[in-house]
Design a protein around this motif. Sequence first.
Motif, PDB file in Angstrom:
ATOM      1  N   ALA A  51       1.083  -1.454   0.162  1.00  0.00           N
ATOM      2  CA  ALA A  51      -0.181  -0.474  -0.289  1.00  0.00           C
ATOM      3  C   ALA A  51       0.575   1.207  -0.051  1.00  0.00           C
ATOM      4  CB  ALA A  51      -0.921  -0.292   1.030  1.00  0.00           C
ATOM      5  N   ARG A  52       1.835   1.527   0.330  1.00  0.00           N
ATOM      6  CA  ARG A  52       3.072   2.378   0.947  1.00  0.00           C
ATOM      7  C   ARG A  52       3.437   2.745  -0.473  1.00  0.00           C
ATOM      8  NH1 ARG A  52       4.515   1.678   6.683  1.00  0.00           N
ATOM      9  NH2 ARG A  52       2.887   3.029   7.858  1.00  0.00           N
ATOM     10  N   ASN A  54       2.537   2.043  -4.106  1.00  0.00           N
ATOM     11  CA  ASN A  54       1.132   2.290  -4.347  1.00  0.00           C
ATOM     12  C   ASN A  54       1.108   3.629  -4.435  1.00  0.00           C
ATOM     13  OD1 ASN A  54      -0.404   0.700  -5.372  1.00  0.00           O
ATOM     14  ND2 ASN A  54      -2.135   0.609  -4.206  1.00  0.00           N
ATOM     15  N   ARG A  55       1.326   4.323  -3.315  1.00  0.00           N
ATOM     16  CA  ARG A  55       1.848   5.697  -3.332  1.00  0.00           C
ATOM     17  C   ARG A  55       2.287   6.856  -4.151  1.00  0.00           C
ATOM     18  NH1 ARG A  55       1.451   6.755   2.935  1.00  0.00           N
ATOM     19  NH2 ARG A  55       3.413   5.435   2.953  1.00  0.00           N
ATOM     20  N   ARG A  57       5.407   7.379  -7.314  1.00  0.00           N
ATOM     21  CA  ARG A  57       5.761   7.220  -8.441  1.00  0.00           C
ATOM     22  C   ARG A  57       6.967   7.668  -8.685  1.00  0.00           C
ATOM     23  NH1 ARG A  57       1.751   5.047  -8.602  1.00  0.00           N
ATOM     24  NH2 ARG A  57       0.297   4.418  -9.909  1.00  0.00           N
ATOM     25  N   VAL A 259       2.183  10.410  -4.157  1.00  0.00           N
ATOM     26  CA  VAL A 259       0.785  10.525  -5.518  1.00  0.00           C
ATOM     27  C   VAL A 259      -0.149   9.656  -4.743  1.00  0.00           C
ATOM     28  CG1 VAL A 259       2.459  11.227  -7.566  1.00  0.00           C
ATOM     29  CG2 VAL A 259       2.111   8.420  -7.115  1.00  0.00           C
ATOM     30  N   ASP A 260      -1.035  10.230  -5.577  1.00  0.00           N
ATOM     31  CA  ASP A 260      -2.520   9.480  -5.800  1.00  0.00           C
ATOM     32  C   ASP A 260      -2.846   8.665  -6.942  1.00  0.00           C
ATOM     33  OD1 ASP A 260      -2.769  11.414  -7.192  1.00  0.00           O
ATOM     34  OD2 ASP A 260      -4.374  12.439  -6.347  1.00  0.00           O
ATOM     35  N   ALA A 261      -3.904   8.135  -6.127  1.00  0.00           N
ATOM     36  CA  ALA A 261      -4.698   7.099  -8.117  1.00  0.00           C
ATOM     37  C   ALA A 261      -4.305   7.481  -9.342  1.00  0.00           C
ATOM     38  CB  ALA A 261      -5.267   6.803  -7.470  1.00  0.00           C
ATOM     39  N   ASN A 262      -4.695   9.247  -9.011  1.00  0.00           N
ATOM     40  CA  ASN A 262      -4.684   9.753 -10.178  1.00  0.00           C
ATOM     41  C   ASN A 262      -3.353  10.142 -10.667  1.00  0.00           C
ATOM     42  OD1 ASN A 262      -7.093   9.360 -10.508  1.00  0.00           O
ATOM     43  ND2 ASN A 262      -8.181  11.084  -9.565  1.00  0.00           N
ATOM     44  N   ARG A 264      -1.571  12.667  -8.887  1.00  0.00           N
ATOM     45  CA  ARG A 264      -0.826  13.805  -8.259  1.00  0.00           C
ATOM     46  C   ARG A 264       0.154  13.621  -7.367  1.00  0.00           C
ATOM     47  NH1 ARG A 264      -5.586  15.593 -10.961  1.00  0.00           N
ATOM     48  NH2 ARG A 264      -7.391  15.056  -9.441  1.00  0.00           N
TER      49      ARG A 264
ATOM     50  N   ILE B 252      -5.100  -5.300  -1.165  1.00  0.00           N
ATOM     51  CA  ILE B 252      -3.927  -4.576  -0.158  1.00  0.00           C
ATOM     52  C   ILE B 252      -4.490  -3.989   0.587  1.00  0.00           C
ATOM     53  CG2 ILE B 252      -1.722  -2.606  -0.853  1.00  0.00           C
ATOM     54  CD1 ILE B 252      -2.235  -4.081  -3.588  1.00  0.00           C
ATOM     55  N   ARG B 262      -5.514   1.413   9.928  1.00  0.00           N
ATOM     56  CA  ARG B 262      -4.495   2.573   9.631  1.00  0.00           C
ATOM     57  C   ARG B 262      -5.367   3.461  10.219  1.00  0.00           C
ATOM     58  NH1 ARG B 262      -2.205   1.494   3.847  1.00  0.00           N
ATOM     59  NH2 ARG B 262      -0.478   3.418   4.762  1.00  0.00           N
ATOM     60  N   GLN B 268      -4.997   3.763   0.896  1.00  0.00           N
ATOM     61  CA  GLN B 268      -5.588   3.089  -0.701  1.00  0.00           C
ATOM     62  C   GLN B 268      -7.371   3.566  -1.095  1.00  0.00           C
ATOM     63  OE1 GLN B 268      -2.498   1.403  -1.940  1.00  0.00           O
ATOM     64  NE2 GLN B 268      -4.655  -0.460  -2.329  1.00  0.00           N
ATOM     65  N   LEU B 271      -6.317   7.693  -1.306  1.00  0.00           N
ATOM     66  CA  LEU B 271      -5.911   8.678  -2.938  1.00  0.00           C
ATOM     67  C   LEU B 271      -5.871   7.859  -3.942  1.00  0.00           C
ATOM     68  CD1 LEU B 271      -2.004   8.289  -2.004  1.00  0.00           C
ATOM     69  CD2 LEU B 271      -3.135  10.380  -1.548  1.00  0.00           C
ATOM     70  N   LYS B 272      -7.522   6.574  -3.735  1.00  0.00           N
ATOM     71  CA  LYS B 272      -8.214   6.497  -4.648  1.00  0.00           C
ATOM     72  C   LYS B 272      -8.003   5.599  -5.521  1.00  0.00           C
ATOM     73  CE  LYS B 272      -9.917  11.126  -6.031  1.00  0.00           C
ATOM     74  NZ  LYS B 272      -9.917  12.384  -5.907  1.00  0.00           N
ATOM     75  N   PHE B 273      -6.802   4.523  -4.763  1.00  0.00           N
ATOM     76  CA  PHE B 273      -6.122   3.268  -4.965  1.00  0.00           C
ATOM     77  C   PHE B 273      -7.505   2.528  -5.483  1.00  0.00           C
ATOM     78  CE2 PHE B 273      -2.352   5.111  -4.164  1.00  0.00           C
ATOM     79  CZ  PHE B 273      -2.014   4.838  -5.286  1.00  0.00           C
TER      80      PHE B 273
END
Lengths: 673, 390
Positions: A51-52, A54-55, A57, A259-262, A264, B252, B262, B268, B271-273
């Motif tokens: 998860a970490r 993931n954030r 880039r 970053v976030d999922a988009n 940014r 995840i 958390r 998750q 941040l919109k994953f």
Amino acid sequence: MNPEDRRPPITPQLALRVAILGGIALTLFAVVFFRLWFLQVLSGDQYLVEARENRTRDVRIQAPRGEIVDRSGEVLVTNRQAVVVQLEPQALPEEEITAAAEWGQAMTKRSKRPEGRKGPTVAIPPIPTPELRQRFRRLGRVLGMRPTTIQRRTIEQLAVVPYSAVRVRSDVPKAVMNYLKERKETFRGVDVDRVYLRNYPKDRLAAQLLGYVGEVSPAELEQRRNKDVKQGTIVGKAGLEYTYDRYLRGRDGAKVLRVDANGRFSSDRPVRRREPIPGRQLQLSLDTGLQKAGQDAHLAIAGSLPGAFVAMNPKNGEVYAMGSLPTFDPSVFAKPISQSRFEQLTSEENGAPLYNRAVGGLYPSGSTFKPITSLAALDAGVYSPESTIADGGCIDVGNQEKCNAGKVANGSVDLRRALEVSSDVYYYIAGMELFNIGGERLQKWSRALGLGRRSGLDLPDERAGLIPGRPWRERVNKLERKCKPRNGGRPCYVLEVRPYNLGDNANLAVGQGEVQISPLQMAIAYSTIATGGKVPRPHLGLEVQDATGATVQKIQPGAARRVKIDPAHRQAILDGLARAAQGPEGTSTPVFEGWPHDRLPVYGKTGTAQRNGQADQSWYVAYVDHPTKPIVIAATVEQGGWGADRAAPITCRMLRAWFRVDAPCQGGGSNTF
Amino acid sequence: MATSPILDPGAERLGRSAPRMPAPGLLRIDPILLLATIGLGACSLLAIDATTKASLVSKQGVFFAVGLVVLLLVSQVDYSRLRELKYGVYGLMIALIVAVIGLGGVTRGSRRAIDIGPVELQTSELGKVLLCLALAAFLVDRSRRLGERDTTSRAMLMALFPAALVMIQPDLGSAMVYVVIALAALFCAGTSWRHFAGLFALGAAAIAIALVGAPKLGVEVLHDYQVERLTSFLHPSDVEGDAGYQQNQSVIAIGSGERTGRGEEATQTSLKFLPEDHTDFVFAVVGERWGFVGAALVLSLYALLIWRALRILTMAKNLYGAVIAGGIVAMILFQVFVNVGMNVGIMPVTGIPLPLMSYGGSSVLTTLLAVGLLQSIHVQARASRKGLLN
């Protein structure tokens, strides 16, 4: 009430079935519980790491490209850091991206139309949304640019490389950078970054050779040579930057940002950093002094006339100088170049400065071709080195009379004298005899000496040229017959469909007609004669070095080809070339007045090529033997007149610089080819 | 009519503590079931508030409030009266589903809802409860002919017809729920084991044809994305498509919640994953934010709900009530398992919402309606035992 409605509340059968149902429910809950236990308690830490990650880039850290230096280590291309202002494409409205793609397609269509019928340039589309116009206006005020200029740059760059940052302005002052950085919220999608730009301390020197760089395009990404290249990387697009891109490129580093999922960025501080690996340094065989002497000599003697020169070591093919005029300032490519600027660099009216005439300029070579004809004629037994003919000034070729320049009658002429005075009659006869013997001997010798074929030089823009002959003519005739009716009766390739004839071969013998040769090829042919049969493989790259200049890898140009040349024939031709530059009647003797021929004998041949609808083209090729720095120089000036008028003095001045001697190198001389 | 104290001691106890006076119906509802329901509703509001769509909390709250009113109203109605309306109920269900196909708006490629004023009604959700009612009535009518193959096949066709209709929408998840409801109703009504064996054999053959046979003949029974979804959970990380990505992110999210979650650090979700975090993957939000503790609590509430429903099944005053309860138990259990299973990566991505937890008025109202029916069965059972209503 219906009897079936009245039942004992629970039958044994129903009890069993409810128990089964309960059992199923229990099992399902147990499965989910165990899975949760496994995910969250037993392997939760792994998923937390995922998860970490993931954030984050990777953000590119540009690697500085390798420098390009000359043979003595003098820097030709280096880098400088500049602050650039970019627009992130994610922050642009979809309409803008679409408009750019449409504009790019329209431009591509236009560029495919034939020259002269291209039609007007496609107008840059207007800024699609009021919101974007507002953003451009705000940014323009800070950068001192009009919103329309920002729009033009955006469209032009997005059309080439979509979804990549658009460089609005390079070389922004530090104050502006700080201003923009502090007001991130106001300037949405504006990114201020430090990048390396190519820098050319020698200005216009060897501009066409060095080439230029740019962001890799989607089409280039798919090529095999770029298989390690990631999107957004700066790669070589032309010239040596292209050929040696693999070494010069280096490897970009990265900083890992949150970053976030988009995509940014949520923070500016990197979590991790991978340092970039700078590119290797490339050392060239080029000699800056000689290169400068060549370009200066051309400007002094030929002015703004287009032309080219090549100087190389005849023994190993190292290119000492290679120039094409007019030239340009390569730093225009360091920043995004506008369409109109690019068209200026390639347009015919401006002499197409981008074009490397030394390897891509194809011309009839005039009398500089005669040593090649000599070899073919001697080899075929048309002449012996001592046999003479009577040169009456003119001769019948087929049913046409062809004459020496000014119809000068040279009297009794052998090979040496034929080269000295540049007797056309002698070579017309050779051409006709070789035609009658058959077997394409002149063409075969030409190709053996490197004419009409690519040499394998380490530049992408080399062209093969053409040695006309019977098979070539037949091929063209066939194409012409097929094409002409479809072209509305207009000729496509040649004016008339006819067999290759005696006159054609006689023309070829003196380097006239359809023959197309580049200055580089002429230098190769003379090198081969000078060395007695070794066809050098010309190359500019010498070695790949690390930042301190230590050798990492020598560049192997590949083995030289060999041609069998009778030493007696070679000697006769060299004698003739020596007399042409030194003898009392030599065509270029006056140019080399005051030259120390006793210790540095010059072997040289003038050429004056006739071109349809243009003034004659001036040619000169010279060879000077020297134990440590032998050299062959070929020079040509379009519409430069006699060989001795322009090309020979340019060559003389280059030799003067190379050997550091004093000689006046005056232009003008005998009025001969 | 003898009650069985061994099977149902709780009822006796509660009965004894009840006042002598004819108790109003509201006091006869199952308080534990109501508590579980309200608990899940509260969890739902908390979870949705933690997602990126926190603004929908108030809407979900309204759905719950309305749903609870419906629940309490329904609990006061004698469900047995609905038996007479079986044709109307079945007809209404079919009409609602067909209406969606005809009138529904298209969202993300499928047509699942019709707009009624400000509300979007997913009629396939409501259809689940209506099917329970219609099937129960049919089976009770034929309770003496349950051994006949004709009864079983008719009951199955009653479910397969609307299932086929919602497949057209396409809503594979609801179609599966319909089939499960039918199987559970048959099971509780007492259909013989042989018939079930036959049904399973037929079902296996049908699945084989749909997945293997038909595509070879060029007939696409399932869309490619449906097949991808159904199979991606087997190897989520190497599926490039949407389904694999969603499930990967969900696993995840849940895993990273560890034991206690958390909290505000739940990246998750924030941040919109995690896609569809307020609907299909709301359980993952709970798992990430409140960890094993939170997820287990939610699961326990469902277990409580199922236990109470099964208990009501055994209490029902007539077969009709028992079969309805059986259908509702199966409906909720199946949806919970498939949805949570999808969130934790052991079931395919099918787009089945988590009852009471996932955001969405239709699902919430349908489930509360179903719970209301359970409560009605409970009220009627207790009342009949007291002999008050007979």
